[in-house]
Design an enzyme around this catalytic site. Structure first.
Site, short mmCIF file in Angstrom:
data_model
loop_
_atom_site.label_atom_id
_atom_site.label_comp_id
_atom_site.label_asym_id
_atom_site.label_seq_id
_atom_site.Cartn_x
_atom_site.Cartn_y
_atom_site.Cartn_z
N HIS A 246 -32.83 49.00 38.68
CA HIS A 246 -32.53 50.16 37.84
C HIS A 246 -32.74 51.43 38.67
CE1 HIS A 246 -32.25 48.52 33.60
NE2 HIS A 246 -32.39 47.44 34.37
N GLY A 247 -32.26 52.55 38.14
CA GLY A 247 -32.41 53.81 38.88
C GLY A 247 -31.53 53.81 40.11
N HIS B 28 -35.74 55.95 37.42
CA HIS B 28 -34.58 56.36 36.63
C HIS B 28 -34.34 57.86 36.78
CE1 HIS B 28 -35.58 52.71 34.05
NE2 HIS B 28 -34.30 52.56 34.29
N GLY B 29 -33.07 58.27 36.68
CA GLY B 29 -32.78 59.69 36.59
C GLY B 29 -33.31 60.23 35.27
N ASP C 77 -27.59 47.70 27.84
CA ASP C 77 -28.72 48.06 28.72
C ASP C 77 -29.93 48.42 27.85
OD1 ASP C 77 -29.97 48.79 31.13
OD2 ASP C 77 -29.14 50.83 31.08
N HIS C 78 -31.08 48.67 28.48
CA HIS C 78 -32.34 49.03 27.80
C HIS C 78 -32.33 49.13 26.28
CE1 HIS C 78 -34.65 50.19 31.36
NE2 HIS C 78 -33.56 50.78 31.83
#
Ligand code: 13P
Length: 310
Positions: free
Chosen positions: A234-235, A198-199, A85-86
């Site tokens: 995402h998120g 995102h958190g 991921d990212h």
């Protein structure tokens, strides 16, 4: 080919064609991987085990190799694959990252898919960075995810007021840009900004409860109609349920979830490590069964409709 060894790109296209989604679960602490794999298997849900760069720089995932080795020991390819991921070109602290080295290493090690995140760059820089990674990864048949638009939340500063962001669509993915971006980069999956956040991961705020985000299905449709590839959300923690389920019907084929399984683990990991693992298992099941309604998707994704939906 044996169905369970089918390449991930084909499985993503199957998910999209069948209007279902593949959840991706982030692993910021290595022990979380076993209960996540068990929850996927027990719910017969096909999903991704994911690690993002920030999970070894700001949490305790170890690194690319540690995650890969831990995954080899527990993987069950009927239900799981490993995704990087990212990997940001510019990170959440606005610092440049040697993203191409990390991504190349992941491809060489054997990750099933990777994400390059050029979303903090200008449009043309994001295209150039993404295209170079696509060329590199495709040479090894590894699919690539990229991001266009601003899915906020990882930065350490305060978020702009959510209602204002949603009402103005500020930072949302622009459909015209998305069309050009996909054509110019050859990227396989596109992470879009349509209302989710995102958190928080900054030390001071990472334990706070996430706000309930919504999605602009209208914007999602506009993007889906012009890109012709699976879209990624995402998120994924705490989005209003009706919005997520609608999003899956409107082109979202992969949903990233981190906060929903990390916070229950962190609450118990120091005092009661065994119960912390149980909490991860339970939280992962809740996401699959209740929030996203993705139980029993493995069969559909492995043997479902092969017709291309795009
Ligand atoms: P959440 O923390 O909101 O679940 O988001 C996870 C994510 O998008 C990781 O890429």
């Amino acid at each position: 080919m044996v169905p369970h060894l089918m390449k991930l790109q084909k499985l993503m296209l199957r998910a999209a064609a069948n209007h279902t989604a593949i959840p991706g679960f982030n692993i910021p602490y290595l022990p979380m991987m076993v209960p996540v794999v068990n929850a996927l298997r027990d719910t017969r849900c096909f999903g991704l085990i994911m690690v993002a760069r920030l999970e070894w720089t700001k949490f305790a995932a170890g690194g690319l190799r540690q995650i890969f080795d831990a995954y080899q020991a527990v993987k069950d390819e009927r239900y799981t694959r490993l995704h990087l991921d990212h990997v940001p070109v510019i990170d959440e602290d606005q610092l440049p990252v040697e993203y191409d080295t990390i991504l190349r290493e992941a491809v060489e090690i054997g990750y099933d898919s990777v994400m390059v995140d050029g979303s903090r760059l200008s449009f043309s820089e994001n295209i150039a960075a993404t295209r170079a990674i696509v060329d590199m990864a495709h040479a090894s048949n590894v699919p690539v995810e990229a991001e266009l638009g601003a899915v906020l939340g990882h930065e350490s500063g305060p978020l702009p007021p959510y209602e204002e962001v949603f009402a103005t669509g500020c930072g949302f993915t622009d459909p015209d840009q998305a069309r050009i971006f996909v054509k110019e980069t050859g990227v396989d999956w596109l992470s879009v900004a349509v209302g989710s956040v995102h958190g928080a991961i900054a030390a001071a705020t990472r334990r706070e409860k996430k706000l309930e985000a919504r999605l602009s299905i209208e914007r999602l449709d506009q993007i889906r109609n012009v890109v012709g590839i699976p879209l990624v959300l995402h998120g994924g923690t705490g989005i209003r349920k009706a919005c997520v389920l609608d999003g899956i019907q409107h082109g979202i084929a992969k949903i990233n979830v981190a906060t929903a399984i990390r916070q229950p683990y962190e609450a118990l990991m120091d005092s009661e490590p065994e119960r912390a693992l149980e909490a991860v298992y339970r939280a992962t099941r809740d996401v699959i069964e209740k929030d996203l309604e993705l139980s029993n998707t493995a069969d559909l994704i492995h043997i479902g409709d092969t017709q291309d939906c795009f």
